[in-house]
Scaffold this motif. Structure first.
Motif, mmCIF file in Angstrom:
data_model
loop_
_atom_site.group_PDB
_atom_site.id
_atom_site.type_symbol
_atom_site.label_atom_id
_atom_site.label_comp_id
_atom_site.label_asym_id
_atom_site.label_seq_id
_atom_site.Cartn_x
_atom_site.Cartn_y
_atom_site.Cartn_z
ATOM 1 N N LEU A 11 72.095 53.195 52.386
ATOM 2 C CA LEU A 11 71.611 54.425 53.025
ATOM 3 C C LEU A 11 72.496 54.603 54.365
ATOM 4 C CD1 LEU A 11 69.314 56.783 53.143
ATOM 5 C CD2 LEU A 11 67.890 55.252 54.072
ATOM 6 N N ASN A 12 73.024 55.789 54.640
ATOM 7 C CA ASN A 12 73.723 55.864 55.906
ATOM 8 C C ASN A 12 74.836 54.813 56.065
ATOM 9 O OD1 ASN A 12 72.102 58.111 56.742
ATOM 10 N ND2 ASN A 12 70.434 56.675 57.799
ATOM 11 N N GLY A 13 75.392 54.486 54.916
ATOM 12 C CA GLY A 13 76.371 53.380 55.055
ATOM 13 C C GLY A 13 75.988 51.978 55.028
ATOM 14 N N GLU A 14 74.601 51.762 55.262
ATOM 15 C CA GLU A 14 74.335 50.528 55.229
ATOM 16 C C GLU A 14 73.514 49.922 53.983
ATOM 17 O OE1 GLU A 14 74.448 48.401 57.842
ATOM 18 O OE2 GLU A 14 75.622 50.102 59.162
ATOM 19 N N ASN A 15 73.584 48.587 53.657
ATOM 20 C CA ASN A 15 72.930 48.247 52.498
ATOM 21 C C ASN A 15 71.407 48.234 52.573
ATOM 22 O OD1 ASN A 15 75.211 47.726 50.847
ATOM 23 N ND2 ASN A 15 75.322 45.636 51.960
ATOM 24 N N VAL A 16 70.682 48.574 51.742
ATOM 25 C CA VAL A 16 69.316 48.400 51.566
ATOM 26 C C VAL A 16 68.728 47.363 51.261
ATOM 27 C CG1 VAL A 16 67.148 49.325 50.636
ATOM 28 C CG2 VAL A 16 68.937 51.103 51.247
ATOM 29 N N ASN A 17 67.932 46.660 51.989
ATOM 30 C CA ASN A 17 67.997 45.160 52.067
ATOM 31 C C ASN A 17 66.718 45.050 50.618
ATOM 32 O OD1 ASN A 17 67.093 42.686 51.982
ATOM 33 N ND2 ASN A 17 66.213 42.390 53.868
ATOM 34 N N ARG A 18 66.977 44.600 49.652
ATOM 35 C CA ARG A 18 66.065 44.411 48.583
ATOM 36 C C ARG A 18 66.070 42.840 48.265
ATOM 37 N NH1 ARG A 18 64.379 49.021 46.670
ATOM 38 N NH2 ARG A 18 65.567 50.931 46.755
ATOM 39 N N GLY A 19 66.533 41.955 49.167
ATOM 40 C CA GLY A 19 66.409 40.584 48.710
ATOM 41 C C GLY A 19 67.717 40.318 48.446
ATOM 42 N N ALA A 20 67.757 38.743 48.229
ATOM 43 C CA ALA A 20 69.326 38.199 47.976
ATOM 44 C C ALA A 20 69.811 38.607 46.707
ATOM 45 C CB ALA A 20 69.012 36.762 48.167
ATOM 46 N N SER A 21 69.026 38.644 45.749
ATOM 47 C CA SER A 21 69.567 39.151 44.243
ATOM 48 C C SER A 21 68.465 40.066 43.569
ATOM 49 C CB SER A 21 69.662 37.908 43.374
ATOM 50 O OG SER A 21 70.192 38.208 42.149
ATOM 51 N N PRO A 22 68.327 41.366 43.797
ATOM 52 C CA PRO A 22 67.509 42.129 43.244
ATOM 53 C C PRO A 22 67.893 42.796 41.914
ATOM 54 C CG PRO A 22 68.790 43.299 44.732
ATOM 55 C CD PRO A 22 69.046 42.012 45.068
ATOM 56 N N LYS A 23 67.002 42.681 40.947
ATOM 57 C CA LYS A 23 67.372 43.237 39.592
ATOM 58 C C LYS A 23 67.000 44.660 39.465
ATOM 59 C CE LYS A 23 67.985 38.626 38.415
ATOM 60 N NZ LYS A 23 68.713 38.218 39.794
ATOM 61 N N GLY A 24 67.755 45.032 38.169
ATOM 62 C CA GLY A 24 67.612 46.513 37.895
ATOM 63 C C GLY A 24 68.227 47.052 36.724
ATOM 64 N N MET A 25 67.739 47.893 36.068
ATOM 65 C CA MET A 25 68.245 48.444 35.011
ATOM 66 C C MET A 25 68.069 50.125 34.842
ATOM 67 S SD MET A 25 68.300 47.612 30.664
ATOM 68 C CE MET A 25 68.813 46.148 31.114
ATOM 69 N N ILE A 26 69.122 50.947 34.529
ATOM 70 C CA ILE A 26 68.873 52.260 34.254
ATOM 71 C C ILE A 26 69.508 52.450 32.836
ATOM 72 C CG2 ILE A 26 71.063 53.120 35.168
ATOM 73 C CD1 ILE A 26 69.243 55.623 36.194
ATOM 74 N N TYR A 27 68.668 53.199 31.949
ATOM 75 C CA TYR A 27 69.192 53.379 30.553
ATOM 76 C C TYR A 27 69.039 54.952 30.121
ATOM 77 C CZ TYR A 27 68.680 53.954 25.465
ATOM 78 O OH TYR A 27 68.726 54.215 24.285
ATOM 79 N N TYR A 28 70.071 55.394 29.629
ATOM 80 C CA TYR A 28 70.214 56.819 29.170
ATOM 81 C C TYR A 28 70.551 56.855 28.064
ATOM 82 C CZ TYR A 28 71.132 58.355 34.228
ATOM 83 O OH TYR A 28 70.943 58.437 35.572
ATOM 84 N N GLY A 29 69.561 57.248 27.098
ATOM 85 C CA GLY A 29 69.807 57.220 25.481
ATOM 86 C C GLY A 29 70.168 58.428 24.897
ATOM 87 N N PRO A 30 70.328 58.231 23.487
ATOM 88 C CA PRO A 30 71.034 59.482 22.874
ATOM 89 C C PRO A 30 70.206 60.520 22.551
ATOM 90 C CG PRO A 30 70.752 57.779 21.313
ATOM 91 C CD PRO A 30 70.218 57.192 22.794
#
Length: 123
Positions: A11-30
């Motif tokens: 955001l505004n060229g700076e990393n958003v702090n979500r901790g040292a190792s945030p996890k996530g996934m986005i899925y787009y299905g057929p």
């Protein structure tokens, strides 16, 4: 289409702090289905067998999760997430995101914003 692992948010060229190792996934299905989850890397201790209200707040604070369908506007270079349900109170409606592909990376940007969320294709 496919599944993508969360890399980070800026955001505004700076990393958003979500901790040292945030996890996530986005899925787009057929069939036009989609879902997304981003979990910050924070401790989520629980003192007993039943979560207290404070523990529940801490567990959900900064956690992002929603699902629904999606549509693509190739001419505009956008994807729209049509949210059916979200973990965030009061979150409803559509999210429009500008789309950029760089190799195996997907970058999503809200219109008129300096935020960018980066995902890495899961192979």
């Amino acid at each position: 289409m496919g599944a993508w692992r969360y890399v980070g948010t800026r955001l505004n060229g700076e990393n958003v702090n979500r901790g040292a190792s945030p996890k996530g996934m986005i899925y787009y299905g057929p069939a036009g289905e989609m879902s997304v989850q981003i979990a910050p890397d924070v401790a989520r201790p629980r003192a007993g067998s039943v979560m207290t209200p404070d523990e529940a707040f801490d567990a959900l604070k900064d956690y992002i999760a929603y699902f629904g369908t999606y549509s693509i506007d190739e001419a505009a270079g956008t994807v729209t997430h049509h949210r059916e349900a979200s973990i965030q109170p009061g979150d409803s409606g559509d999210f429009v995101r500008r789309v950029e592909f760089t190799g195996d990376r997907l970058v999503l940007r809200p219109p008129n914003s300096t935020m960018e969320v980066t995902w890495q294709r899961i192979k």
